[in-house]
Design a protein around this motif. Sequence first.
Motif, PDB file in Angstrom:
ATOM      1  N   UNK A   1       0.746  -1.307  -0.020  1.00  0.00           N
ATOM      2  CA  UNK A   1       0.022   0.129   0.016  1.00  0.00           C
ATOM      3  C   UNK A   1       0.778   1.089   0.041  1.00  0.00           C
ATOM      4  N   UNK A   2       1.873   1.305  -0.835  1.00  0.00           N
ATOM      5  CA  UNK A   2       2.648   2.510  -0.915  1.00  0.00           C
ATOM      6  C   UNK A   2       3.357   3.160   0.125  1.00  0.00           C
ATOM      7  N   UNK A   3       3.017   4.528   0.364  1.00  0.00           N
ATOM      8  CA  UNK A   3       3.376   5.317   1.530  1.00  0.00           C
ATOM      9  C   UNK A   3       2.942   4.596   2.812  1.00  0.00           C
ATOM     10  N   UNK A   4       1.681   3.928   2.728  1.00  0.00           N
ATOM     11  CA  UNK A   4       1.721   3.233   4.197  1.00  0.00           C
ATOM     12  C   UNK A   4       2.573   2.410   4.422  1.00  0.00           C
ATOM     13  N   UNK A   5       3.104   1.564   3.614  1.00  0.00           N
ATOM     14  CA  UNK A   5       3.902   0.233   3.885  1.00  0.00           C
ATOM     15  C   UNK A   5       5.350   0.963   4.032  1.00  0.00           C
ATOM     16  N   UNK A   6       5.779   2.069   3.404  1.00  0.00           N
ATOM     17  CA  UNK A   6       6.994   2.759   3.828  1.00  0.00           C
ATOM     18  C   UNK A   6       6.890   3.285   5.101  1.00  0.00           C
ATOM     19  N   UNK A   7       6.002   4.026   5.602  1.00  0.00           N
ATOM     20  CA  UNK A   7       5.919   4.481   7.049  1.00  0.00           C
ATOM     21  C   UNK A   7       5.908   3.385   8.040  1.00  0.00           C
ATOM     22  N   UNK A   8       5.515   2.073   7.756  1.00  0.00           N
ATOM     23  CA  UNK A   8       5.311   1.316   8.789  1.00  0.00           C
ATOM     24  C   UNK A   8       6.418   0.008   8.565  1.00  0.00           C
ATOM     25  N   UNK A   9       7.191   0.162   7.440  1.00  0.00           N
ATOM     26  CA  UNK A   9       8.130  -0.873   7.230  1.00  0.00           C
ATOM     27  C   UNK A   9       7.543  -2.171   6.839  1.00  0.00           C
ATOM     28  N   UNK A  10       6.621  -2.050   6.069  1.00  0.00           N
ATOM     29  CA  UNK A  10       5.890  -3.410   5.453  1.00  0.00           C
ATOM     30  C   UNK A  10       6.391  -3.502   3.937  1.00  0.00           C
TER      31      UNK A  10
ATOM     32  N   UNK B   1       8.803  12.262   7.925  1.00  0.00           N
ATOM     33  CA  UNK B   1       9.933  11.887   7.435  1.00  0.00           C
ATOM     34  C   UNK B   1      10.953  11.278   8.195  1.00  0.00           C
ATOM     35  N   UNK B   2      11.000  11.632   9.655  1.00  0.00           N
ATOM     36  CA  UNK B   2      11.845  11.047  10.483  1.00  0.00           C
ATOM     37  C   UNK B   2      11.727   9.619  10.686  1.00  0.00           C
ATOM     38  N   UNK B   3      10.354   9.228  10.847  1.00  0.00           N
ATOM     39  CA  UNK B   3       9.794   7.950  10.893  1.00  0.00           C
ATOM     40  C   UNK B   3      10.335   7.001   9.540  1.00  0.00           C
ATOM     41  N   UNK B   4      10.212   7.651   8.497  1.00  0.00           N
ATOM     42  CA  UNK B   4      10.544   6.928   7.163  1.00  0.00           C
ATOM     43  C   UNK B   4      11.924   7.016   6.996  1.00  0.00           C
ATOM     44  N   UNK B   5      13.027   7.940   7.576  1.00  0.00           N
ATOM     45  CA  UNK B   5      14.300   7.684   7.486  1.00  0.00           C
ATOM     46  C   UNK B   5      14.661   6.423   8.434  1.00  0.00           C
ATOM     47  N   UNK B   6      14.054   6.303   9.644  1.00  0.00           N
ATOM     48  CA  UNK B   6      14.289   5.170  10.590  1.00  0.00           C
ATOM     49  C   UNK B   6      14.207   3.868   9.630  1.00  0.00           C
ATOM     50  N   UNK B   7      13.128   3.965   8.912  1.00  0.00           N
ATOM     51  CA  UNK B   7      12.832   2.767   8.076  1.00  0.00           C
ATOM     52  C   UNK B   7      13.821   2.507   7.081  1.00  0.00           C
ATOM     53  N   UNK B   8      14.074   3.492   6.284  1.00  0.00           N
ATOM     54  CA  UNK B   8      15.216   3.464   5.455  1.00  0.00           C
ATOM     55  C   UNK B   8      16.520   2.888   6.001  1.00  0.00           C
TER      56      UNK B   8
ATOM     57  N   UNK C   1       7.974  12.569  -4.415  1.00  0.00           N
ATOM     58  CA  UNK C   1       9.307  12.175  -4.587  1.00  0.00           C
ATOM     59  C   UNK C   1      10.083  13.610  -4.351  1.00  0.00           C
ATOM     60  N   UNK C   2       9.857  14.437  -4.607  1.00  0.00           N
ATOM     61  CA  UNK C   2      10.458  15.927  -4.705  1.00  0.00           C
ATOM     62  C   UNK C   2      10.755  16.279  -3.101  1.00  0.00           C
ATOM     63  N   UNK C   3       9.826  15.805  -2.452  1.00  0.00           N
ATOM     64  CA  UNK C   3       9.787  16.204  -1.156  1.00  0.00           C
ATOM     65  C   UNK C   3      10.724  15.270  -0.077  1.00  0.00           C
ATOM     66  N   UNK C   4      10.699  13.880  -0.523  1.00  0.00           N
ATOM     67  CA  UNK C   4      11.587  13.061  -0.071  1.00  0.00           C
ATOM     68  C   UNK C   4      12.967  13.219  -0.439  1.00  0.00           C
ATOM     69  N   UNK C   5      13.366  13.741  -1.632  1.00  0.00           N
ATOM     70  CA  UNK C   5      14.620  14.113  -2.219  1.00  0.00           C
ATOM     71  C   UNK C   5      14.988  15.380  -1.235  1.00  0.00           C
ATOM     72  N   UNK C   6      14.270  16.468  -0.919  1.00  0.00           N
ATOM     73  CA  UNK C   6      14.630  17.552  -0.108  1.00  0.00           C
ATOM     74  C   UNK C   6      15.094  17.158   1.381  1.00  0.00           C
ATOM     75  N   UNK C   7      13.938  16.347   1.837  1.00  0.00           N
ATOM     76  CA  UNK C   7      14.268  15.901   3.234  1.00  0.00           C
ATOM     77  C   UNK C   7      15.489  15.104   3.477  1.00  0.00           C
ATOM     78  N   UNK C   8      15.719  14.270   2.461  1.00  0.00           N
ATOM     79  CA  UNK C   8      17.053  13.275   2.668  1.00  0.00           C
ATOM     80  C   UNK C   8      18.484  14.237   2.603  1.00  0.00           C
ATOM     81  N   UNK C   9      18.184  15.201   1.834  1.00  0.00           N
ATOM     82  CA  UNK C   9      19.482  15.983   1.438  1.00  0.00           C
ATOM     83  C   UNK C   9      19.623  16.967   2.914  1.00  0.00           C
ATOM     84  N   UNK C  10      18.519  17.467   3.543  1.00  0.00           N
ATOM     85  CA  UNK C  10      18.722  18.156   4.721  1.00  0.00           C
ATOM     86  C   UNK C  10      19.343  17.344   5.864  1.00  0.00           C
ATOM     87  N   UNK C  11      19.144  15.877   5.999  1.00  0.00           N
ATOM     88  CA  UNK C  11      19.767  15.070   6.670  1.00  0.00           C
ATOM     89  C   UNK C  11      20.701  14.441   6.402  1.00  0.00           C
TER      90      UNK C  11
END
Lengths: 418, 418
Positions: free
Chosen positions: B45-54, B94-101, B121-131
């Motif tokens: 389920x897309x972003x849902x699985x990304x947030x939950x590490x499924x 994003x912080x939750x997603x970073x932990x999963x990644x 996609x753009x927001x992901x890229x921006x955030x990952x650059x920030x951290x």
Amino acid sequence: MNHTNGNCLYAHSGGVSAALNATAAGAIKAAQRSESIHDMLVPEYGLHGILNGEFYSTKDLDQAALDQMYCTPSSIFGTSRFKLPDPRVDQEPYIQILEVFKTYNIRSLLYHGGGDSQDTTNKFSQFFKMVDYPIQCIGLPKTIDNDLMVTDHCPGYGSTAKYIATSTLEAALDTKAMSRSSTKVFILEVMGRNAGWIAAASALARCDATSAPHLILVPERKKSADNILAGISLQLDKEGYCVIVVSEGFQLTDTISSDDSDTCSFGHKRLGGIGLELANLIQSSLKVKTRSANADYLQRAVGHCASAIDLDIAYHIGQRAVQCINDGLYDKMLIVKHLGYLPLKWKIETCPIDWVANHEKHLPDFFISDNGHDITPAFCEYALSLVQGEVKPMRKNSIPAYFSKHHLQKVQIEEHQL
Amino acid sequence: MNHTNGNCLYAHSGGVSAALNATAAGAIKAAQRSESIHDMLVPEYGLHGILNGEFYSTKDLDQAALDQMYCTPSSIFGTSRFKLPDPRVDQEPYIQILEVFKTYNIRSLLYHGGGDSQDTTNKFSQFFKMVDYPIQCIGLPKTIDNDLMVTDHCPGYGSTAKYIATSTLEAALDTKAMSRSSTKVFILEVMGRNAGWIAAASALARCDATSAPHLILVPERKKSADNILAGISLQLDKEGYCVIVVSEGFQLTDTISSDDSDTCSFGHKRLGGIGLELANLIQSSLKVKTRSANADYLQRAVGHCASAIDLDIAYHIGQRAVQCINDGLYDKMLIVKHLGYLPLKWKIETCPIDWVANHEKHLPDFFISDNGHDITPAFCEYALSLVQGEVKPMRKNSIPAYFSKHHLQKVQIEEHQL
């Protein structure tokens, strides 16, 4: 050849299907080979063409044309929904028709339609007997509704069943994939005013990839809104999505029928159906995103999704009808008898026309589950037998290339006058 | 192999199509061969699985599975419509997603969706650059709406175009055959809130057998009720039947918009769309029998009617996306460029993601006829190029046998931890 029986009239009546022209192709092919038929004439727009003497000649159609006709859905020639009066009460249209029949030397009639249409075949037969006009009247079955009596199925139903099963499966995969964050309930409204055969066919969608449909609502079983909502909630708890297929004629026990106040902002009477009513009910009551589709005319002329066995049987119905003419039969209706399922074993028989006219066959109790919103394995075995095999229509630029009546010849009166 | 880039995450976002899984199959096949990717992980389920590490693992899927995936419509893995906040304002998800990644060692991201999704996609890229988390972000195009900027078409559109053309053709043959004594006007409502690409594709139905559709109503052109009624009357006088295809987002200049009084008898807000409104208007004003169908979810996951070239291009988009990872590219969007029509000549290129995100491409003026309710030959050449060829899904009992995610393996965290 000595065409002892003059011309044979083959007419379409009532709603269309994917298999109507396959029967036409079978009948035309057999008529071209028949020693007793000079030309098979087909009226433009059914009874409308009969009343006005507008006929297509088919004796010169070649095999390539018949092959294309076989795969073409709807009615190439056109059909009608006129209802004739009782000939014992009002003979006016019949007298007009008699003149046309005499002019065109029509000595046999193949009338191809559903229950109402076979009532017309019967009236023709009664009238022509009253005026001593010798003519063989034969009824041919068709209707996507599958609601004719005596016959074990109606040609055309198998193709619509295949289309409904395929569409339900694909829409279910859509709903399932989106269900975590978007639509959770999807409703497909299908045809069937008094009988649930078409809705029932959606059960063939169930497979590894989806458990849908989860509720099948048919006219044979009224249900309360609460009962339906409880069923949906149960399914949402279980899998997070719910797919419902509903016959247009399904009724809630707590009726939400349209009344005169049910108008749009232009003041016009609304046309919306039960699918939309249920979607409104579910979205308001369960607070889950609900969408509905109404297949309407997408589900009848389904040439791109036709069932091979459906068209094959339809073709043989046409051939057998001409055989009935050759054999000198009168006042018969052709029916399909099933001798076994998966694979389907079948044969074509005849019965008196009045066994079929004006009756409707509902889903029998043993095809409906005890809960009233599902169907039984026995139905699946029956319906699965009718959807076997695919038909590939000719294509032009990858879009189906269907037969056009521009290729047909209108009959010139002189040729056929006695 | 030395998988220098860890795992690659491939995610579906937004609405489904017939071509989404073909891209997945292409990407998975390329990832299996890539020296820089250990495993292509796909979230449930897309972003849902990304947030939950499924996540599903795809490294062990064999060719037979990928072949079945290729032909399966919708999204096997599930997709989502979540919208992420601006990472400069709210970093919580994003912080939750970073932990999963980090947990799953995800070092590249293929994000597959429409305009809204490429904003993500753009927001992901921006955030990952920030951290300072090194990750390659690549956007993949899809949407049946065909409304992405820069790309010359969106994979998925060709199959829906083929379905809409075929359905319009068959419903038109139905309407035409019955028009003397029954329905004279048929309306098909299709998707497209702000752009008329899907409705426009119905023009491909025109052939020897039918001149339909006679009016194509798109969001790009508002029209008055009187203007539409005049167009219908003209066509009824000419041929006796009229077929209309309307985008859900089409608007009348004299609006018949829903208001709060627009409720059914249960007091629930109505869901009916423009097709139904037009049917009410036509039936009341012209006094001719009018029917309408709403294709809704029947038009997205159209596996049984998929376009071969559409799926082929979709597959190559997946392959090329992995090539971008292999080549060490960052923040790119894949697009399809057209080099010629009938047959389509095409190539895949890249552009910056923010060229595509949050924009919508409408039908250009040169694709819309001067009368505002038809499309031009230039559009037909464009669209016909995208519907070429048929795809035969596997079948079981003559019903499509689509890939089920039961066959997929969920990822066990231990395997992928650093």
